[in-house]
Design a protein around this motif. Structure first.
Motif, PDB file in Angstrom:
ATOM      1  N   ILE A 333       0.158   6.683   3.530  1.00 17.65           N
ATOM      2  CA  ILE A 333      -0.309   5.402   4.051  1.00 17.65           C
ATOM      3  C   ILE A 333      -1.677   5.108   3.453  1.00 17.65           C
ATOM      4  O   ILE A 333      -2.533   5.991   3.393  1.00 17.65           O
ATOM      5  CB  ILE A 333      -0.428   5.460   5.587  1.00 17.65           C
ATOM      6  CG1 ILE A 333       0.940   5.700   6.211  1.00 17.65           C
ATOM      7  CG2 ILE A 333      -1.024   4.179   6.129  1.00 17.65           C
ATOM      8  CD1 ILE A 333       0.895   5.755   7.724  1.00 17.65           C
ATOM      9  N   ASP A 334      -1.857   3.884   3.007  1.00 20.07           N
ATOM     10  CA  ASP A 334      -3.178   3.458   2.541  1.00 20.07           C
ATOM     11  C   ASP A 334      -3.988   3.071   3.770  1.00 20.07           C
ATOM     12  O   ASP A 334      -4.174   1.898   4.067  1.00 20.07           O
ATOM     13  CB  ASP A 334      -3.046   2.260   1.590  1.00 20.07           C
ATOM     14  CG  ASP A 334      -2.338   2.653   0.312  1.00 20.07           C
ATOM     15  OD1 ASP A 334      -2.327   3.858  -0.020  1.00 20.07           O
ATOM     16  OD2 ASP A 334      -1.787   1.762  -0.346  1.00 20.07           O
ATOM     17  N   LEU A 335      -4.424   4.082   4.485  1.00 21.57           N
ATOM     18  CA  LEU A 335      -5.042   3.851   5.786  1.00 21.57           C
ATOM     19  C   LEU A 335      -6.476   3.375   5.662  1.00 21.57           C
ATOM     20  O   LEU A 335      -6.884   2.408   6.283  1.00 21.57           O
ATOM     21  CB  LEU A 335      -5.006   5.150   6.597  1.00 21.57           C
ATOM     22  CG  LEU A 335      -5.501   5.036   8.037  1.00 21.57           C
ATOM     23  CD1 LEU A 335      -4.537   4.234   8.878  1.00 21.57           C
ATOM     24  CD2 LEU A 335      -5.710   6.413   8.648  1.00 21.57           C
ATOM     25  N   GLN A 336      -7.238   4.106   4.870  1.00 18.91           N
ATOM     26  CA  GLN A 336      -8.660   3.820   4.750  1.00 18.91           C
ATOM     27  C   GLN A 336      -8.932   3.366   3.340  1.00 18.91           C
ATOM     28  O   GLN A 336      -8.338   3.865   2.395  1.00 18.91           O
ATOM     29  CB  GLN A 336      -9.476   5.088   4.998  1.00 18.91           C
ATOM     30  CG  GLN A 336      -9.271   5.700   6.360  1.00 18.91           C
ATOM     31  CD  GLN A 336     -10.117   6.954   6.540  1.00 18.91           C
ATOM     32  OE1 GLN A 336      -9.919   7.942   5.852  1.00 18.91           O
ATOM     33  NE2 GLN A 336     -11.051   6.907   7.473  1.00 18.91           N
TER      34      GLN A 336
ATOM     35  N   THR B  13      -3.899  -0.083   9.369  1.00 17.23           N
ATOM     36  CA  THR B  13      -4.658   0.338   8.192  1.00 17.23           C
ATOM     37  C   THR B  13      -5.820  -0.633   7.973  1.00 17.23           C
ATOM     38  O   THR B  13      -5.942  -1.652   8.660  1.00 17.23           O
ATOM     39  CB  THR B  13      -3.776   0.319   6.940  1.00 17.23           C
ATOM     40  OG1 THR B  13      -3.477  -1.057   6.634  1.00 17.23           O
ATOM     41  CG2 THR B  13      -2.475   1.079   7.151  1.00 17.23           C
ATOM     42  N   ASP B 118      -7.597   2.523  11.585  1.00 14.21           N
ATOM     43  CA  ASP B 118      -8.723   2.682  10.655  1.00 14.21           C
ATOM     44  C   ASP B 118      -9.939   2.021  11.285  1.00 14.21           C
ATOM     45  O   ASP B 118      -9.865   0.876  11.742  1.00 14.21           O
ATOM     46  CB  ASP B 118      -8.408   2.012   9.316  1.00 14.21           C
ATOM     47  CG  ASP B 118      -9.632   2.000   8.401  1.00 14.21           C
ATOM     48  OD1 ASP B 118     -10.317   3.031   8.318  1.00 14.21           O
ATOM     49  OD2 ASP B 118      -9.905   0.948   7.787  1.00 14.21           O
TER      50      ASP B 118
END
Lengths: 351, 351
Positions: A333-336, B13, B118
């Motif tokens: 996941i592109d969380l941050q 996110t 996030d």
């Protein structure tokens, strides 16, 4: 929205964990945890590995429960934080496990969340593995009969883990709910005769190794008998994890060689609540580091006070992540992330 | 694999958060946080809301940094744990923000992880909002000039938040890196003249409100001048969050009315490290609850010692989640689940 750095967080859900364990093989995965713990315990450098006592919230509303965090750090590399809920009414009221947890792993260079791992199965596995590590050192080499007091989920991983370090020929099981002990055999990943008995006294009478893993209420314990044990019995007491909750009678503890996994934590919420710090034997890593020195206790009564050691959670989560990476299992996941300009917090919002 | 209960974890996110903030509107979102904090502070019931001091790991390898956790609980409902990394070399060495964080929210009935959010932008927003809440109470009603010492990411949200409670006509900004102060105006979400100056003394000389938000090294502070302030100045000191790191000279603190957001935490790692507990004014919730009583400090020097209060993180994360739910933004992960039989940890593995 231009990003110079997308930071990917690896996520392993319960399905990914199951997939990893199936692919690796349950026995090999358990063996890996057992040797991972043994290795970490034997080589523990307090300058490089920092394990904190857990802390958390305990409450009685809506039901008795707790949510805690168990942090550990490998300096210069990673921080692991397992967040764990213990809600003893989950199985009967909600068809959920009493212990549910996730582990987050953070990069100590950047603070980024590198991974989030469902840890419900992993916690059960590592709790079994910790007992196996201690059982390997302190149980009689010929130990073959395992007595179970509390035949729920933890009993399964205890028996499985112990079967990796001793040749189990028979399990004798007691649970306050006969419906639970009745299904124990069918829940095990190995073929071993299980005798269901009606009292804890019967479960322990012939046992070389005893595992207590109950959800006894605060103040209602102990659950194990005062006496009636074989003179060389090794007891893995894994149920205590809450102030006021105990499984082992204090007289038995006083007569035994007691190994707390994490002494301050055990004094606070383990069986060792009933003891003074001076009455405790070596901690789990001390036992592992000096195993030879303690071998004679194989012929005496010993108790492993297993409250759960934070480093176990980092080890098992990273083991699962390593296997997942090699097997191509899991999701990202592109969380941050960060704006192009790290000084511009609103860049994405205004852009 | 039959599951009676699939437990869904909501994930927001950085992109979802940006989407939510854009949809709601940055000003309205900031206003919502400001009123959420005011409301929570005014109605804080210590029986129902438990806010713990943060704790964590601090280290100097590979670089100076820390990873900490900030827990709070609304009894009978939710536990929020923000995990935050502070790595001051991130912007220059890695093009990452110095503060990166995520918040996990857990259901106190079951222990399940209900959400992972996030929190890098949310932390910047709530830090601004906390300053706005205090500025609203303690700054002169006619305050219009904001002096900035440290013109990085936090300066942006400080100025924005303050603009929601006071009519800002001018910003005077200093940063040790002139390249950073030079871009401040372009990073703001409002149109206000920004004068870049070459010393902290110039930044504070005409300021009704001062915000210090620096990454000054441990032991290298303070960064604000001893004197030269307007007699009614209100100072939001948001940079201190580490033992040994301070921005405000002790003489100035002693001359001021000091509001610590979380007194024990401020004594440990905020500006209040330099003071005794007895020298502190009311905590953030105490100030909010009795705002009228402190109004006369609008004409005197006051300092908000903002180290970050755990409840702020739960409030802002839940606000984002509420908006996301209404807007249909976000994703769900089947992170945790349970076998059909909660006593059978291997069901999925063997099945």
């Amino acid at each position: 929205m231009a990003h110079t750095r997308i930071t990917r967080t690896a996520v392993l859900t319960f399905e990914h964990i199951s997939e990893v364990v199936r692919a690796v093989g349950l026995d090999r995965f358990m063996d890996d945890i057992i040797s991972g713990l043994s290795c970490a315990g034997a080589n523990l450098d307090p300058e490089a590995t920092v394990v904190l006592e857990r802390s958390g919230f305990q409450y009685t509303k809506p039901d008795v429960g707790l949510i805690e965090w168990m942090p550990s750090m490998e300096l210069g590399r990673a921080v692991g934080i397992k967040t764990v809920g213990y809600h003893p009414t989950n199985p009967t009221q909600r068809l959920l496990p009493s212990v549910m947890s996730t582990t987050s792993i953070h990069d100590t260079s950047t603070g980024q969340l590198t991974a989030l791992v469902d840890s419900t199965l992993l916690t059960a596995l590592r709790t079994g593995a910790a007992s196996a590590v201690v059982t390997h050192i302190l149980a009689s080499p010929e130990a073959s009969v395992v007595g179970i007091v509390g035949a729920g989920a933890q009993a399964v991983t205890q028996i499985h883990a112990i079967s990796r370090v001793r040749q189990i020929t028979r399990v004798i099981a007691f649970d306050t709910d006969p419906a639970v002990s009745a299904t124990l055999a069918s829940r095990l990943p190995l073929s071993v005769p299980v005798t269901v008995v009606e009292t804890a006294a019967e479960a322990i009478a012939l046992a070389d190794i005893v595992c207590s893993a109950t959800t006894v209420d605060i103040g209602a314990g102990p659950v194990l008998p005062d006496c009636g044990y074989l003179p060389h019995v090794h007891i893995n007491a894994v149920g205590s994890d809450f102030p006021g909750k105990v499984e082992v009678p204090v007289a038995l503890l006083r007569a035994a060689f007691v190994v707390p996994d994490d002494p301050p934590q055990c004094i606070r919420e383990g069986e060792s609540q009933q003891l003074e710090l001076s009455e405790l034997g070596p901690s789990l890593p001390e036992l592992i580091s000096n195993a030879g020195q303690y071998e004679h206790f194989q012929q005496e009564i010993s108790v492993f006070d297993s409250t759960g050691w934070s480093l176990e959670d980092l080890i098992v989560a990273e083991l699962a992540l390593d296997h997942a990476r090699q097997l191509g299992i899991g999701m990202f996941i592109d969380l941050q992330s960060t704006p192009t300009d790290p000084y511009s917090p609103y860049e994405d919002v205004l852009g």
